[in-house]
Design an enzyme around this catalytic site. Sequence first.
Site, PDB file in Angstrom:
ATOM      1  N   TYR A 181      82.416  61.704 -12.457  1.00 38.73           N
ATOM      2  CA  TYR A 181      81.184  61.346 -11.996  1.00 38.73           C
ATOM      3  C   TYR A 181      80.219  61.945 -13.417  1.00 38.73           C
ATOM      4  O   TYR A 181      79.947  62.974 -13.468  1.00 38.73           O
ATOM      5  CB  TYR A 181      80.510  62.000 -10.913  1.00 38.73           C
ATOM      6  N   HIS A 207      92.106  62.330  -6.705  1.00 36.35           N
ATOM      7  CA  HIS A 207      91.033  61.225  -6.969  1.00 36.35           C
ATOM      8  C   HIS A 207      91.839  60.082  -7.405  1.00 36.35           C
ATOM      9  O   HIS A 207      92.229  60.012  -8.591  1.00 36.35           O
ATOM     10  CB  HIS A 207      89.868  61.860  -8.253  1.00 36.35           C
TER      11      HIS A 207
END
Length: 318
Positions: free
Chosen positions: A54, A141
């Site tokens: 992010y 992830h």
Amino acid sequence: MLQRVLGGLVVSEVGFGAAQLGNLYRETSDEEAAAAVDTAWEGGIRYFDTAPHYGLGLSERRLGAALRGRPRDELVISTKVGRLLVPTPERAAAGKLDDDGFAVPAAYRRAWDFSRDGVLRSLEASLDRLGMDRVDIVYLHDPDEHWEEASTTGVGALVELRDQGVIGAIGAGMNQVGMLARFVERCDVDVVMVAGRHTLFDRSAEERLLPLAFDRGVAIVSAAVYNSGLLSRAEVPDDATYDYGPAPESVIERARHLAEICSRHGVTLPDAAVQYPLRHDAVASVVIGMRTAEQVTSTLDRYDTPIPAEAWRELESA
């Protein structure tokens, strides 16, 4: 805010998704980010989720700064591993921007790595950016194309860290249900984060993943509950998005049918979207992306809105 148990941890039913703090799609100021976290804390949110992906680490840095000074034992923070950030100063110097949806300089590139060394290096870098000595939950992830490595050395490294008490709970976070079910079946995980597949609109996780997780004692964290914006407004617009692209006409029609049911019962489509995943006993928290204090307040209002039982019966049968 009510709380639920997740792998021995206690999390708030609404979690703060910090992707927007990494300038997802557009810039966000440090002041906006800090105000969003402050408002979340005041509203009872105690679970915060981030990732190196992010904003190439920006989300972790901002979240860590905003949480600094809070009682550490009162909050739960999760981050993710699998994408190492490799410095590319020449790209940043040339004015390049990140090409993966975040409005940040391309000072790093992402390198897939679910090896033991990669997991350890990623977590060490995350702790440095967060300014913390531990995190509570670590997810693998998006290992969609990396099952073999993620399910062996990746999970093994996280199990090792959990057994050492370095982290509290481990799992995987993905936009699909099939591989998450395999993680629950075959790996020693505590939690899986399913994005966009356990929502008022897309219930594909309910057929196998949620019952399996419940039976195995694995917690579910439901994310992307608006399905990329489709369910985020009381009225579904013609240009609504779904799964990160323009929504097909059939999808818009079905979402509008759900919105009509909500309206008849005096609630809104986003109210139901926020609350729906929490109706399943396997779900520990709903993680919702929030950028500003206003978005946090809106989310908390949606969470608190009473929804009649008859509305739920109609929505579930629809």
